[in-house]
Design a protein around this motif. Structure first.
Motif, PDB file in Angstrom:
ATOM      1  N   MET A 143       0.835  -1.205   0.000  1.00  9.39           N
ATOM      2  CA  MET A 143       0.000   0.000   0.000  1.00  9.39           C
ATOM      3  C   MET A 143       0.870   1.256   0.000  1.00  9.39           C
ATOM      4  N   TYR A 144       1.898   1.248   0.829  1.00 10.28           N
ATOM      5  CA  TYR A 144       2.793   2.395   0.892  1.00 10.28           C
ATOM      6  C   TYR A 144       3.515   2.574  -0.437  1.00 10.28           C
ATOM      7  N   ARG A 145       3.910   1.444  -1.033  1.00 13.97           N
ATOM      8  CA  ARG A 145       4.611   1.483  -2.314  1.00 13.97           C
ATOM      9  C   ARG A 145       3.739   2.141  -3.384  1.00 13.97           C
ATOM     10  N   SER A 146       2.471   1.745  -3.457  1.00 12.84           N
ATOM     11  CA  SER A 146       1.568   2.317  -4.466  1.00 12.84           C
ATOM     12  C   SER A 146       1.372   3.811  -4.248  1.00 12.84           C
ATOM     13  N   ALA A 147       1.171   4.186  -2.964  1.00 15.27           N
ATOM     14  CA  ALA A 147       0.959   5.599  -2.648  1.00 15.27           C
ATOM     15  C   ALA A 147       2.219   6.420  -2.961  1.00 15.27           C
ATOM     16  N   HIS A 148       3.369   5.845  -2.667  1.00 14.84           N
ATOM     17  CA  HIS A 148       4.610   6.571  -2.898  1.00 14.84           C
ATOM     18  C   HIS A 148       4.876   6.745  -4.391  1.00 14.84           C
ATOM     19  N   ILE A 149       4.625   5.702  -5.174  1.00 15.21           N
ATOM     20  CA  ILE A 149       4.817   5.795  -6.619  1.00 15.21           C
ATOM     21  C   ILE A 149       3.891   6.846  -7.213  1.00 15.21           C
ATOM     22  N   PHE A 150       2.626   6.873  -6.729  1.00 20.46           N
ATOM     23  CA  PHE A 150       1.686   7.892  -7.204  1.00 20.46           C
ATOM     24  C   PHE A 150       2.212   9.282  -6.878  1.00 20.46           C
ATOM     25  N   SER A 151       2.756   9.428  -5.656  1.00 20.98           N
ATOM     26  CA  SER A 151       3.304  10.726  -5.252  1.00 20.98           C
ATOM     27  C   SER A 151       4.490  11.117  -6.133  1.00 20.98           C
ATOM     28  N   ILE A 152       5.371  10.143  -6.434  1.00 24.16           N
ATOM     29  CA  ILE A 152       6.525  10.424  -7.287  1.00 24.16           C
ATOM     30  C   ILE A 152       6.071  10.890  -8.659  1.00 24.16           C
ATOM     31  N   VAL A 153       5.085  10.174  -9.232  1.00 24.48           N
ATOM     32  CA  VAL A 153       4.592  10.511 -10.575  1.00 24.48           C
ATOM     33  C   VAL A 153       3.951  11.888 -10.580  1.00 24.48           C
ATOM     34  N   PHE A 154       3.125  12.154  -9.558  1.00 22.96           N
ATOM     35  CA  PHE A 154       2.411  13.435  -9.507  1.00 22.96           C
ATOM     36  C   PHE A 154       3.392  14.603  -9.396  1.00 22.96           C
ATOM     37  N   TRP A 155       4.342  14.479  -8.475  1.00 24.54           N
ATOM     38  CA  TRP A 155       5.283  15.575  -8.259  1.00 24.54           C
ATOM     39  C   TRP A 155       6.395  15.607  -9.300  1.00 24.54           C
ATOM     40  N   SER A 156       6.341  14.704 -10.261  1.00 24.11           N
ATOM     41  CA  SER A 156       7.215  14.787 -11.424  1.00 24.11           C
ATOM     42  C   SER A 156       6.491  15.454 -12.589  1.00 24.11           C
ATOM     43  N   ILE A 157       5.194  15.177 -12.707  1.00 26.28           N
ATOM     44  CA  ILE A 157       4.412  15.774 -13.794  1.00 26.28           C
ATOM     45  C   ILE A 157       4.266  17.280 -13.602  1.00 26.28           C
ATOM     46  N   VAL A 158       3.961  17.700 -12.375  1.00 23.75           N
ATOM     47  CA  VAL A 158       3.722  19.126 -12.103  1.00 23.75           C
ATOM     48  C   VAL A 158       4.926  19.991 -12.493  1.00 23.75           C
ATOM     49  N   PRO A 159       6.141  19.706 -11.974  1.00 24.12           N
ATOM     50  CA  PRO A 159       7.283  20.546 -12.394  1.00 24.12           C
ATOM     51  C   PRO A 159       7.625  20.394 -13.870  1.00 24.12           C
ATOM     52  N   THR A 160       7.385  19.201 -14.440  1.00 20.37           N
ATOM     53  CA  THR A 160       7.661  19.014 -15.868  1.00 20.37           C
ATOM     54  C   THR A 160       6.822  19.956 -16.710  1.00 20.37           C
ATOM     55  N   VAL A 161       5.529  20.018 -16.400  1.00 19.27           N
ATOM     56  CA  VAL A 161       4.623  20.914 -17.131  1.00 19.27           C
ATOM     57  C   VAL A 161       5.019  22.372 -16.895  1.00 19.27           C
ATOM     58  N   PHE A 162       5.330  22.706 -15.643  1.00 24.15           N
ATOM     59  CA  PHE A 162       5.701  24.081 -15.292  1.00 24.15           C
ATOM     60  C   PHE A 162       6.981  24.505 -16.021  1.00 24.15           C
ATOM     61  N   PHE A 163       7.998  23.637 -16.001  1.00 28.81           N
ATOM     62  CA  PHE A 163       9.266  23.961 -16.659  1.00 28.81           C
ATOM     63  C   PHE A 163       9.093  24.072 -18.170  1.00 28.81           C
ATOM     64  N   ALA A 164       8.290  23.181 -18.735  1.00 31.23           N
ATOM     65  CA  ALA A 164       8.065  23.228 -20.183  1.00 31.23           C
ATOM     66  C   ALA A 164       7.373  24.538 -20.572  1.00 31.23           C
ATOM     67  N   TRP A 165       6.444  24.989 -19.734  1.00 33.54           N
ATOM     68  CA  TRP A 165       5.746  26.257 -19.994  1.00 33.54           C
ATOM     69  C   TRP A 165       6.726  27.431 -19.937  1.00 33.54           C
TER      70      TRP A 165
END
Length: 469
Positions: A143-165
């Motif tokens: 359960m922790y693994r799934s939640a952590h992976i989701f957190s990693i993906v989410f906090w990778s997408i946000v800066p990626t979009v921001f930096f690309a903009w």
């Protein structure tokens, strides 16, 4: 936009009244972004410098991770300083600052995309070496693994979009009008410097990755044994036992051994040894009698089963049989027999046999005391991957027995042994930190090393730990 558009000259109407609205709008955007990254990269650099200080003070990081933590922080600190410098250049409307800023944001995007597509790397490589989760709580880890992976993906997408903009805005025609263009030759030089910096970064990152993989190889190898052994896999328990036994960590190999006995039981080993003459089973039955695990402790019986294992050509049986003769456990103490057993193993290329034979020469048990021969045997064992051999060789260098006294070499060998899980190596290395031999005096580091040695079953480590408090 083509690559050449980055180097177009400033339009002639840059300062005209018709263009003022666009210039003023973009001026505010560039200023805000520049100050934002100056603050963020400055804070990040400060935090990394503080962490460097923590490493120097031997805080937070175990000794086996010191060099790897330094490599990681060094790479991160270089990038933070580069971002700080490029942000200042951006604020001052320098073309080199804009190009460098874009390059660093691109690197950040690549890194974040890697986090998005390869989040499982964290759990398949690093986490198994740090987490020891009981089988009953395995679902909580998932359960922790799934939640952590989701957190990693989410906090990778946000800066990626921001930096690309941000990159898209900075590459726009209106923003480029704010920056005075240097001559073409200077721009080429700037690009070359940036490309070199990128190359250095990826080389350093690659070196760090390889060193981390090497460091965690031991962890990743032993962790599946622990997990699978807890799940009742006999072969995993066997491999885990021999891993720690060969590294001289008696407390941890005992954990695996007890699990082996609980899975199979002494009667299984007895039937396999006596009826099928299986040497490995004779060894484990002898070990059971030596330690009193699953049976009543009986050193004489243990010795007889070790002899059966050794006669069957099983090297661990010969090692333990030699140990029994060396200490007089279950038999009369007989150094020459122990020496003969160890010598036969060492001549056959058995690293633990060379290490044990080296101890006999170092102490003069059954042979004339000969430090030079002991050193050569310890070196042979250490080169063969035997951690006790490395720690013994480090001990010889520390004291100048058979070799010229060399504290730096001693520290290197003891660190190698300690990182491999050798309890004696950790304890002696702790002594080096107490005395300041080859390292700066450091009581906190010595304490952690003595704890590691004591937890691994080394009596000297426990005694030294008690004397510190």
């Amino acid at each position: 936009m083509s690559f050449k558009d980055l180097f177009k000259d400033v339009p002639a109407d840059y300062g005209t009244e018709d263009n003022q609205y666009f210039v003023q709008e973009k001026l505010s955007f560039v200023t805000i972004i520049a100050w934002l990254f100056i603050i963020l990269s400055g804070l990040r650099s400060l935090i990394l410098i503080i962490l460097f200080g923590a490493i120097k003070l031997k805080l937070f990081f175990p000794i086996s991770m010191m060099s790897y933590a330094q490599s990681c922080l060094a790479s991160c600190l270089v990038l933070s300083f580069m971002m700080l410098i490029s942000s200042v250049g951006l604020l001052k409307r320098k073309q080199w600052g804009r190009l460098m800023f874009i390059t660093l944001l691109t690197i950040a995007i690549i890194r974040d995309l890697g986090d998005i597509f390869f989040p499982n790397l964290f759990y398949t490589w690093v986490v198994p070496g740090l987490i020891r989760t009981p089988v009953s709580e395995r679902h909580l880890l998932e359960m922790y693994r799934s939640a952590h992976i989701f957190s990693i993906v989410f906090w990778s997408i946000v800066p990626t979009v921001f930096f690309a903009w941000i990159i898209k805005k900075i590459l726009s025609k209106d923003i480029r009008q704010e920056f005075k263009q240097n001559d073409y030759d200077m721009r080429i030089k700037i690009l070359i410097v940036i490309l070199l910096l990128i190359t250095v970064f990826f080389i350093s990152w690659g070196a760090f990755y390889v060193s981390e993989r090497t460091h965690y190889k031991r962890v990743s190898e032993i962790t599946p044994y622990k997990r699978d052994c807890n799940n009742g896999r006999y072969d995993a328990c066997i491999q885990g036992f021999f891993y720690y036994a060969n590294q001289g960590n008696t407390d941890r190999d005992l954990v695996f051994f007890k699990k082996i006995v609980s899975i199979k039981g002494p009667n299984y080993f007895r039937s396999q040894c006596i009826e099928l003459k299986q040497s490995e089973s004779c060894f484990f039955l002898g070990k059971s009698y030596q330690l009193g695990v699953g049976v009543t402790k009986d050193l004489r019986t243990a010795t007889s089963f070790y002899r059966k294992a050794c006669d069957g050509g099983y090297a661990p049986g010969c090692i333990n049989l030699g140990f029994m003769y060396m200490n007089g456990y279950g038999v009369n103490k007989d150094y020459p027999i122990a020496v003969s057993l160890y010598r036969k193993l060492c001549n056959g290329g058995n690293a633990p046999g060379c290490s044990s034979l080296g101890l006999m020469y170092m102490n003069g048990y059954g042979v004339g005391k000969d430090y030079s021969t002991a050193v050569s045997l310890f070196k042979k064992a250490c080169d063969g991957g035997n951690a006790p051999g490395c720690s013994s060789l480090g001990f010889m260098y520390m004291n100048g027995y058979g070799v010229d006294k060399d504290y730096l070499t001693a520290v290197s060998l003891l660190k190698k042994a300690c990182d491999e899980g050798n309890a004696f190596g950790c304890s002696v290395l702790g002594f080096m930190y107490v005395k300041g031999y080859g390292v700066n005096k450091d009581k906190s580091m010595a304490t952690s090393l003595f704890k590691e040695g004591c937890n691994g079953g080394d009596a000297y480590g426990c005694k030294a730990l008690d004397s510190l408090f």
